[in-house]
Design a protein around this motif. Sequence first.
Motif, PDB file in Angstrom:
ATOM      1  N   LEU A 105       0.796  -1.221   0.000  1.00  0.00           N
ATOM      2  CA  LEU A 105       0.000   0.000   0.000  1.00  0.00           C
ATOM      3  C   LEU A 105       0.837   1.283   0.000  1.00  0.00           C
ATOM      4  CD1 LEU A 105      -2.712  -1.084   2.612  1.00  0.00           C
ATOM      5  CD2 LEU A 105      -2.972  -0.939   0.125  1.00  0.00           C
ATOM      6  N   ALA A 106       2.143   1.177  -0.150  1.00  0.00           N
ATOM      7  CA  ALA A 106       3.010   2.362  -0.066  1.00  0.00           C
ATOM      8  C   ALA A 106       2.751   3.360  -1.191  1.00  0.00           C
ATOM      9  CB  ALA A 106       4.472   1.948  -0.049  1.00  0.00           C
ATOM     10  N   ALA A 107       2.206   2.899  -2.310  1.00  0.00           N
ATOM     11  CA  ALA A 107       1.912   3.792  -3.431  1.00  0.00           C
ATOM     12  C   ALA A 107       0.458   3.618  -3.870  1.00  0.00           C
ATOM     13  CB  ALA A 107       2.866   3.510  -4.593  1.00  0.00           C
ATOM     14  N   ALA A 108      -0.421   3.433  -2.899  1.00  0.00           N
ATOM     15  CA  ALA A 108      -1.824   3.112  -3.182  1.00  0.00           C
ATOM     16  C   ALA A 108      -2.737   4.277  -2.817  1.00  0.00           C
ATOM     17  CB  ALA A 108      -2.219   1.864  -2.386  1.00  0.00           C
ATOM     18  N   ARG A 109      -4.025   4.083  -3.074  1.00  0.00           N
ATOM     19  CA  ARG A 109      -5.061   5.030  -2.636  1.00  0.00           C
ATOM     20  C   ARG A 109      -5.561   4.532  -1.286  1.00  0.00           C
ATOM     21  NH1 ARG A 109      -7.764   8.309  -6.118  1.00  0.00           N
ATOM     22  NH2 ARG A 109      -9.771   7.754  -5.193  1.00  0.00           N
ATOM     23  N   ILE A 110      -5.290   5.320  -0.244  1.00  0.00           N
ATOM     24  CA  ILE A 110      -5.561   4.895   1.121  1.00  0.00           C
ATOM     25  C   ILE A 110      -6.535   5.860   1.781  1.00  0.00           C
ATOM     26  CG2 ILE A 110      -4.550   4.305   3.367  1.00  0.00           C
ATOM     27  CD1 ILE A 110      -1.839   4.046   1.859  1.00  0.00           C
ATOM     28  N   GLY A 111      -7.574   5.310   2.382  1.00  0.00           N
ATOM     29  CA  GLY A 111      -8.517   6.111   3.140  1.00  0.00           C
ATOM     30  C   GLY A 111      -8.084   6.214   4.586  1.00  0.00           C
ATOM     31  N   VAL A 123       1.256  11.551  13.967  1.00  0.00           N
ATOM     32  CA  VAL A 123       1.239  10.244  13.311  1.00  0.00           C
ATOM     33  C   VAL A 123       0.711  10.393  11.876  1.00  0.00           C
ATOM     34  CG1 VAL A 123       0.266   7.907  13.367  1.00  0.00           C
ATOM     35  CG2 VAL A 123       1.006   9.023  15.493  1.00  0.00           C
ATOM     36  N   TYR A 124      -0.351  11.160  11.717  1.00  0.00           N
ATOM     37  CA  TYR A 124      -0.916  11.420  10.391  1.00  0.00           C
ATOM     38  C   TYR A 124       0.152  12.012   9.465  1.00  0.00           C
ATOM     39  CZ  TYR A 124      -3.739  13.910   6.879  1.00  0.00           C
ATOM     40  OH  TYR A 124      -4.252  14.406   5.721  1.00  0.00           O
ATOM     41  N   GLU A 125       0.849  13.028   9.940  1.00  0.00           N
ATOM     42  CA  GLU A 125       1.881  13.669   9.126  1.00  0.00           C
ATOM     43  C   GLU A 125       3.032  12.715   8.821  1.00  0.00           C
ATOM     44  OE1 GLU A 125       2.817  17.108  11.455  1.00  0.00           O
ATOM     45  OE2 GLU A 125       0.956  18.140  10.883  1.00  0.00           O
ATOM     46  N   LEU A 128       1.855  10.328   6.033  1.00  0.00           N
ATOM     47  CA  LEU A 128       1.837  11.007   4.742  1.00  0.00           C
ATOM     48  C   LEU A 128       3.253  11.269   4.242  1.00  0.00           C
ATOM     49  CD1 LEU A 128      -1.179  11.356   5.453  1.00  0.00           C
ATOM     50  CD2 LEU A 128      -1.026  13.627   4.477  1.00  0.00           C
ATOM     51  N   GLY A 129       4.103  11.796   5.130  1.00  0.00           N
ATOM     52  CA  GLY A 129       5.476  12.110   4.737  1.00  0.00           C
ATOM     53  C   GLY A 129       6.297  10.882   4.388  1.00  0.00           C
ATOM     54  N   THR A 131       5.134   8.117   3.004  1.00  0.00           N
ATOM     55  CA  THR A 131       4.584   7.398   1.846  1.00  0.00           C
ATOM     56  C   THR A 131       4.233   8.417   0.754  1.00  0.00           C
ATOM     57  OG1 THR A 131       2.386   7.495   2.857  1.00  0.00           O
ATOM     58  CG2 THR A 131       3.640   5.459   3.194  1.00  0.00           C
ATOM     59  N   PRO A 132       5.246   9.081   0.202  1.00  0.00           N
ATOM     60  CA  PRO A 132       4.975  10.173  -0.748  1.00  0.00           C
ATOM     61  C   PRO A 132       4.286   9.741  -2.034  1.00  0.00           C
ATOM     62  CG  PRO A 132       7.321   9.627  -0.711  1.00  0.00           C
ATOM     63  CD  PRO A 132       6.673   8.840   0.384  1.00  0.00           C
ATOM     64  N   GLN A 133       4.320   8.460  -2.362  1.00  0.00           N
ATOM     65  CA  GLN A 133       3.671   7.999  -3.585  1.00  0.00           C
ATOM     66  C   GLN A 133       2.216   7.599  -3.359  1.00  0.00           C
ATOM     67  OE1 GLN A 133       6.234   4.907  -5.003  1.00  0.00           O
ATOM     68  NE2 GLN A 133       7.791   6.340  -5.740  1.00  0.00           N
ATOM     69  N   ALA A 134       1.803   7.512  -2.105  1.00  0.00           N
ATOM     70  CA  ALA A 134       0.417   7.146  -1.794  1.00  0.00           C
ATOM     71  C   ALA A 134      -0.487   8.359  -1.960  1.00  0.00           C
ATOM     72  CB  ALA A 134       0.316   6.595  -0.377  1.00  0.00           C
ATOM     73  N   VAL A 135      -1.748   8.079  -2.269  1.00  0.00           N
ATOM     74  CA  VAL A 135      -2.775   9.111  -2.310  1.00  0.00           C
ATOM     75  C   VAL A 135      -3.656   8.879  -1.099  1.00  0.00           C
ATOM     76  CG1 VAL A 135      -4.740  10.036  -3.586  1.00  0.00           C
ATOM     77  CG2 VAL A 135      -2.718   9.227  -4.835  1.00  0.00           C
TER      78      VAL A 135
END
Length: 195
Positions: A105-111, A123-125, A128-129, A131-135
């Motif tokens: 999931l490192a480059a996936a669309r994650i909810g 933790v949120y930041e 996100l930081g 996994t830069p390829q994830a959306v």
Amino acid sequence: MSRVFPDQEFAARREKLCAAMAAAGLDGLVVTTPENIFYLIGLDHQGFFALHLLIVTAAGEMTLIARAMERITVEDQVTGARFVGYGDNEDPAGVARAVLRDRGLAAARIGIEKHSLFFPPRVYEALLGGTPQAVWLDASRLIDELRLIKSPREIAYTREAAAVTDAMMRAAIETAAPGVNERVVAAEAHRAMIL
């Protein structure tokens, strides 16, 4: 095992979640609210003061990330999820990033549940930081919507809880009178609940 619901109930919930994730175009979901974690895997304990993350893939694979010391509680209560514990000296966000990579999931669309009070901004930041390829998409209400429609077992439990509440209120109403101490009223309500 201390489970309120049978494995079949959790499997049905997981199927509904996977369908909702597919409809939302999500490859994965990070769940942090205790009530939604309970809904999906049955974890109900006092340890939610520390970070818990439940990572769900589109295929329904679930990984619970929590303090390592929670292993016994998780083994006793949880169904359908792999457990990954973090030590008190470890960064839970780093552990979560490793699980995301492990689950593809490192480059996936994650909810994510942006409305969660149990998802610290740090933790949120860090997720996100790291996994830069994830959306990352707000999926705050995804599980909440599923929980609105109750199963037959949930309805039965709700009716049982309502009967207990009715008994408590009847006892309180029957006891309340001018000159009766409020502690006596509360004691009778509590007695009715226990009985």
